[in-house]
Scaffold this motif. Sequence first.
Motif, mmCIF file in Angstrom:
data_model
loop_
_atom_site.group_PDB
_atom_site.id
_atom_site.type_symbol
_atom_site.label_atom_id
_atom_site.label_comp_id
_atom_site.label_asym_id
_atom_site.label_seq_id
_atom_site.Cartn_x
_atom_site.Cartn_y
_atom_site.Cartn_z
ATOM 1 N N ASP A 57 -8.383 0.756 0.345
ATOM 2 C CA ASP A 57 -7.181 -0.267 0.716
ATOM 3 C C ASP A 57 -7.580 -1.963 0.293
ATOM 4 O O ASP A 57 -6.716 -2.894 -0.238
ATOM 5 N N ILE A 104 -4.310 6.097 -6.604
ATOM 6 C CA ILE A 104 -4.219 4.582 -6.850
ATOM 7 C C ILE A 104 -5.110 3.571 -5.768
ATOM 8 O O ILE A 104 -6.082 2.676 -6.609
ATOM 9 N N VAL A 105 -4.912 4.123 -5.015
ATOM 10 C CA VAL A 105 -5.719 3.394 -3.573
ATOM 11 C C VAL A 105 -7.009 4.379 -3.691
ATOM 12 O O VAL A 105 -7.789 2.692 -3.111
ATOM 13 N N ALA A 116 -7.424 -2.513 -3.272
ATOM 14 C CA ALA A 116 -5.660 -2.345 -3.852
ATOM 15 C C ALA A 116 -5.236 -4.108 -4.011
ATOM 16 O O ALA A 116 -4.756 -4.066 -4.827
ATOM 17 N N LEU A 151 1.066 -1.100 -0.459
ATOM 18 C CA LEU A 151 -0.228 -0.155 0.049
ATOM 19 C C LEU A 151 1.122 1.120 0.149
ATOM 20 O O LEU A 151 0.899 2.525 -1.143
ATOM 21 N N LEU A 171 2.457 1.777 -3.849
ATOM 22 C CA LEU A 171 1.706 2.658 -4.317
ATOM 23 C C LEU A 171 1.034 3.970 -4.165
ATOM 24 O O LEU A 171 1.004 4.668 -4.872
ATOM 25 N N ASN A 172 0.594 4.072 -2.464
ATOM 26 C CA ASN A 172 0.905 5.600 -2.658
ATOM 27 C C ASN A 172 1.714 6.926 -2.799
ATOM 28 O O ASN A 172 1.614 7.899 -3.119
ATOM 29 N N ILE A 174 2.896 0.433 -11.295
ATOM 30 C CA ILE A 174 1.948 -0.083 -10.092
ATOM 31 C C ILE A 174 2.544 -1.909 -10.373
ATOM 32 O O ILE A 174 2.724 -2.498 -9.739
ATOM 33 N N ARG A 192 -7.379 -6.079 -6.589
ATOM 34 C CA ARG A 192 -6.458 -5.270 -7.610
ATOM 35 C C ARG A 192 -5.153 -6.524 -7.553
ATOM 36 O O ARG A 192 -4.893 -6.386 -8.640
ATOM 37 N N SER A 239 -9.963 4.114 -11.067
ATOM 38 C CA SER A 239 -9.956 4.966 -10.017
ATOM 39 C C SER A 239 -11.380 6.218 -10.319
ATOM 40 O O SER A 239 -11.500 6.496 -11.400
ATOM 41 N N TRP A 260 -6.495 -0.943 -12.793
ATOM 42 C CA TRP A 260 -6.313 -0.039 -12.018
ATOM 43 C C TRP A 260 -6.949 1.342 -12.443
ATOM 44 O O TRP A 260 -6.319 2.078 -12.738
#
Length: 153
Positions: A92, A87-88, A95, A77, A80-81, A141, A98, A126, A124
């Motif tokens: 959580d 993205i997240v 994610a 996490l 990704l952040n 990612i 995914r 959002s 991915w």
Amino acid sequence: MRTHHAITILATAGLLALTGCSSSTTASPGPSASWVRDTGTAQPAPGASGASANPDAARSAAGLPAEPKGPQRKAFLDGLNAIDKDIVHGKDDKAISRGIDTCAAIKAHTGDIPKQVEQTNQRWTSPTHPEGHGEAKAAQILAVVHTTICPTY
């Protein structure tokens, strides 16, 4: 003329037969449906495995990695952040799901990095990026997924 009468009679007889059949199906269910009961809890079908009770076992059976936990989850996490908080976007568990799906794409397209990036970009999304985050971020990612969730793929 007689042909038209014969067709009309046959069509009428067919409709009457269908109507007669449909009215008999509105009767109360017979003994064949007596086994159906609402117990208030879901019961597994006879012979069903307990895979739904243990998602990691189901993933393992499918050749996918287990859900990351503890430091592995945090690293995933955080990675990704670090790319983009969108993205997240506060989801959580979504994610994580995914990420595991992305591992499946890595496995399905071993060695085909362009295809893996394409699949990652499609997966991915959002609310602010409904078409994906673009190939550059998708590649990042993909790298985070690959190194943190499924490094052996």
